[in-house]
Design an enzyme around this catalytic site. Structure first.
Site, PDB file in Angstrom:
ATOM      1  N   GLY A 218       0.800  -1.476   0.114  1.00  0.00           N
ATOM      2  CA  GLY A 218       0.085  -0.526  -0.017  1.00  0.00           C
ATOM      3  C   GLY A 218       0.848   1.463   0.135  1.00  0.00           C
ATOM      4  N   ASP A 219       0.187   2.234   0.879  1.00  0.00           N
ATOM      5  CA  ASP A 219       1.210   3.407   0.717  1.00  0.00           C
ATOM      6  C   ASP A 219       2.568   3.734   1.643  1.00  0.00           C
ATOM      7  OD1 ASP A 219      -0.410   4.742  -1.824  1.00  0.00           O
ATOM      8  OD2 ASP A 219      -1.818   5.265  -0.618  1.00  0.00           O
ATOM      9  N   GLY A 249      -2.201  -2.958  -1.178  1.00  0.00           N
ATOM     10  CA  GLY A 249      -2.858  -2.591  -0.013  1.00  0.00           C
ATOM     11  C   GLY A 249      -3.848  -2.954  -0.112  1.00  0.00           C
ATOM     12  N   SER A 250      -4.535  -1.825   0.635  1.00  0.00           N
ATOM     13  CA  SER A 250      -5.430  -1.240   0.850  1.00  0.00           C
ATOM     14  C   SER A 250      -6.202   0.080   0.450  1.00  0.00           C
ATOM     15  CB  SER A 250      -5.935  -1.074   2.363  1.00  0.00           C
ATOM     16  OG  SER A 250      -6.155  -2.294   3.413  1.00  0.00           O
ATOM     17  N   ARG A 329     -12.241  -1.775   4.280  1.00  0.00           N
ATOM     18  CA  ARG A 329     -11.990  -1.059   4.830  1.00  0.00           C
ATOM     19  C   ARG A 329     -13.051   0.321   5.808  1.00  0.00           C
ATOM     20  NH1 ARG A 329      -5.271  -0.157   5.934  1.00  0.00           N
ATOM     21  NH2 ARG A 329      -6.471   1.527   7.444  1.00  0.00           N
ATOM     22  N   ASP A 519       0.117  10.344   5.215  1.00  0.00           N
ATOM     23  CA  ASP A 519       0.712   9.365   4.182  1.00  0.00           C
ATOM     24  C   ASP A 519       0.006   8.034   4.519  1.00  0.00           C
ATOM     25  OD1 ASP A 519       1.515  10.787   3.144  1.00  0.00           O
ATOM     26  OD2 ASP A 519       4.192   9.630   2.662  1.00  0.00           O
ATOM     27  N   GLY A 520      -1.480   8.676   5.661  1.00  0.00           N
ATOM     28  CA  GLY A 520      -1.928   7.416   6.784  1.00  0.00           C
ATOM     29  C   GLY A 520      -1.050   6.714   7.834  1.00  0.00           C
ATOM     30  N   GLU A 521      -0.027   7.513   8.027  1.00  0.00           N
ATOM     31  CA  GLU A 521       0.634   6.750   9.256  1.00  0.00           C
ATOM     32  C   GLU A 521       0.493   7.473  10.183  1.00  0.00           C
ATOM     33  OE1 GLU A 521       2.789   4.074   8.760  1.00  0.00           O
ATOM     34  OE2 GLU A 521       1.836   3.873   7.116  1.00  0.00           O
TER      35      GLU A 521
END
Length: 542
Positions: A218-219, A249-250, A329, A519-521
Site C-alpha cells: 500500500g502507501d 495494499g488497501s 475497510r 500518508d496514512g501513518e
C-alpha cells in the site's frame, strides 16, 4: 516454409507506415494455419493466409501496448524451428463490468525457414529485437517526463506481505513476475520482515546496484522508502532514484493517481495492478512533489500523499481492525464514524498558492480568512527527522512514527516559521475553529476509489487543502464522500466545504484528543506544519 523479407520499398502497413519487416509464419500451437506479419514503426499486423479480403482475419497490435519480445529455441531437439513471443497489454472490454482495462495478449510464432536450427533462431532473434525496439520507441511522449529508466535494467522490489488482505506476495507472483520477465527486466525481491525494514535498507544500501526501487504494497511502505532515502548523507542524489509503485495494499492512492494522470478509465484491484505493472515496464520517469512535515517535538518527515486531521484520519486509523476486507475497510470505517460524528476545535492557517490561471480558492460561500501578525525567524536547530526501530515479529505495520531523532537532512523549509512562533503575516488564518476534517492532499486520489483532488498533478507544486467546517449534517458528509468517488465533491455547493491550493500550512489542534496522519501513518497529536517541495523525487509514472 516460412518466408521472411526486410524491404524498405515494401508496401504501406496499417496507418500508412512503411513496412520495415515482413514474414510468413505459423503459430506455435497451430502449424497448419499460416499468417503474414507486417512490422512497421508503430504496429505489428497479423494477417491469416490466404488473405481473401484485406481486413478479414487481420489483427493489428500497437507497439505502444507491447512490453517486450523474446526469442528461443524449440524444447524438442527434433524440431528445427525457433520461436519468438511478443507480449501486448492492450485495452479491451472488461468481462464483468463496463469500460476497458489492460489485458494480456501473447503472440507466439514459429520460424522454420531453413533446416538449420541456428539460422532459424537468428531470424527469430532479429524479429524479437525489432519488436522490442519498436516497443521502446513507441513509449508515450508527454510533458512532465524527465528521464527514462535505462535498458537493460535491474529493479529492487520491496514487498510487504502483510499489506492489504495479506495477499501481496500472491499478487506479485500471479501478475507482476511474468510481466517483468516479458519486459526483460531483472529484479531482486526482498520481502519486508517488520516495520521500517525497507526504510533502514534503503538508508544504508548501495543504490547503484539497481536502476529503480519498486514498492509492492500500500502507501505505507513507500512512506518508509521515501524517508529512508531522505535520511541518507547523499539524499540529494538518492531521492532522485526512480521509484515504482505496485498496488498491493488497501488504499493504493498513489497507484490510482498514476493511472488517473494517464487519462485512463478508473480501475481497481488486480486491473490496477496490471496497469501499474505495464507502466513500470515502460520506464518513463516523472518528477514527484514531496511535502516536509514538522511536528512540535521536532520530528521531520517527508510525505508524498497527504496530511489529515479529523474524520479522514479517524477512519484511516480506526479501520485498521477491518484490514482483512481490503479496500472495503474504508467504506466500513466511514459508516461507523458517521454514526458518531466528531467535531474538533483548532486553528488552521495557510500560505495560498499563486495560480496564474485564476483564484486558488473555491467555495460555495467563499473563504472566510483573517490575517494575523507574525514575523519570520530562522529555522530552529532542534528540528530533526524521525527514525523508527524495527518490530521483532512479522505483523502488520503499526501506525506509529514517533521515534528518536536523527541528523536533519533535506531541503530547508524556507516558508515555515518555528511552531512556537506565529505564522507569517501574509498567511491566511481561517476564522472558523470547529472542524469535522482537515485534509491536505498532493495527489489526485486518497484511495483507489476516492478522487480527493481531481485537479492535482505529480509536480504542480501545491498542496490541495480541503477542510469541512462544523455544522455539516451526516447526510451531507456522506453525500460528499459519495461524490468523491467521481471527483465531483468540490462542485456540490456544500457551504461547509472549503478548498484552496496552498504552498504551506499550519494546524494547531485545541481539542485534547484526536488523530493526525501523514500518508496514512499515525503521527504525534499536536501542532503540525508542512511545506511543499516541488519536483524533489522521481516516480515511474508513464
Amino acid at each position: 516454409m516460412e518466408h521472411v523479407k526486410t524491404d524498405p520499398e515494401a508496401p504501406l502497413g496499417n496507418g500508412m507506415c512503411p513496412v520495415a519487416m515482413y514474414g510468413e509464419f505459423a503459430f506455435r500451437h497451430n502449424r497448419k494455419s499460416r499468417y503474414a506479419l507486417s512490422l512497421t514503426e508503430r504496429d505489428l499486423a497479423v494477417q491469416k493466409l490466404p488473405a481473401v479480403q484485406a481486413a478479414r482475419g487481420r489483427v493489428v497490435f500497437n507497439l505502444r501496448d507491447c512490453v517486450g519480445c523474446r526469442a528461443y529455441g524449440a524444447d524438442d531437439h527434433a524440431d528445427v524451428g525457433a520461436y519468438f513471443s511478443a507480449y501486448f497489454y492492450p485495452f479491451r472490454k472488461r468481462w464483468a463490468s463496463p469500460g476497458v482495462a489492460r489485458q494480456r495478449v501473447e503472440q507466439c510464432f514459429r520460424v522454420a525457414s531453413t533446416q538449420d536450427p541456428h539460422g532459424n533462431l537468428d531470424e527469430a532473434r532479429k524479429w524479437a529485437r525489432a519488436i522490442s525496439d519498436g516497443s521502446v520507441c513507441n513509449r508515450p511522449q508527454k510533458t512532465g517526463l524527465c528521464a527514462e529508466v535505462r535498458r537493460p535494467c535491474t529493479f529492487l522490489v520491496l514487498l510487504n506481505p502483510q499489506s492489504g488482505k495479506g495477499q501481496a506476495h500472491t499478487l506479485f507472483t500471479r501478475h507482476v513476475q511474468g510481466i517483468l520477465q516479458e519486459a526483460g527486466i531483472l529484479y531482486t525481491l526482498i520481502i519486508t520482515e517488520c516495520q521500517n525494514h525497507a526504510r533502514e535498507l534503503v538508508r544504508e544500501t548501495d543504490l547503484s546496484q539497481w536502476d529503480a526501487l519498486v514498492i509492492m504494497s500500500g502507501d505505507g511502505l513507500l512512506f518508509e522508502v521515501v524517508n529512508g532515502l531522505m535520511e541518507r548523507e547523499d539524499w540529494e542524489e538518492a531521492i532522485k532514484t526512480p521509484l515504482g509503485i505496485l498496488p498491493g495494499g488497501s488504499g493504493n492512492a498513489l497507484a490510482a493517481s498514476i493511472h488517473h494522470y494517464a487519462g485512463l478509465q478508473p480501475v481497481t484491484s488486480e486491473e490496477l495492478l496490471v496497469s501499474c505493472g505495464f507502466t513500470l515496464c515502460k520506464g518513463l520517469v516523472s518528477r514527484l512533489d514531496l511535502s516536509s512535515v514538522r511536528t512540535a517535538s521536532g520530528q521531520r518527515m517527508f510525505s508524498f500523499l497527504s496530511l489529515a486531521w479529523g474524520f479522514v484520519a479517524d477512519v484511516d486509523i480506526e479501520s485498521e481492525k477491518y484490514r482483512r476486507v481490503g479496500a472495503a475497510r474504508f467504506t466500513l470505517g466511514t459508516l461507523v464514524r458517521l454514526a458518531s460524528l466528531r467535531v474538533y476545535r483548532g486553528k488552521l492557517a495557510y500560505l495560498p498558492a499563486q495560480d496564474p490561471r485564476g483564484p486558488s480558492s473555491t467555495s460555495a460561500q467563499g473563504p472566510s480568512p483573517q490575517a494575523c501578525p507574525a514575523t519570520h525567524r530562522d529555522l530552529p536547530a532542534w528540528n530533526r527527522p524521525f527514525r523508527n526501530s524495527c518490530n521483532s515479529n512479522n505483523t502488520p505495520n503499526p501506525k506509529r512514527t514517533d521515534v528518536p531523532p536523527a541528523p536533519e537532512r533535506g531541503p530547508p523549509d524556507s516558508l515555515l516559521a518555528p511552531l512556537d512562533s506565529p505564522v507569517p503575516a501574509h498567511w491566511t488564518v481561517v476564522t472558523d475553529e470547529d472542524f469535522v476534517l482537515v485534509l491536505a492532499v498532493y495527489q489526485s486520489h486518497l484511495a483507489e476509489d476516492l478522487i480527493a483532488a481531481p485537479a492535482s498533478q505529480l509536480e504542480d507544486g501545491v498542496m490541495h487543502l480541503i477542510y469541512v467546517k462544523a455544522g455539516i449534517s451526516r447526510t451531507a458528509l456522506l453525500r460528499l464522500f459519495l461524490a468523491m468517488e467521481k471527483g465531483t465533491h468540490l462542485g456540490t455547493g456544500c457551504p461547509h466545504v472549503e478548498y484552496v491550493k496552498v504552498r504551506a500550512l499550519r494546524l494547531e489542534p485545541h481539542s485534547p484528543k484526536g488523530t493526525i496522519t501523514v500518508d496514512g501513518e499515525l503521527v504525534e497529536y499536536g501542532p503540525v506544519q508542512a511545506q511543499i517541495h516541488g519536483s524533489l523525487a522521481r516516480l515511474i509514472a508513464g
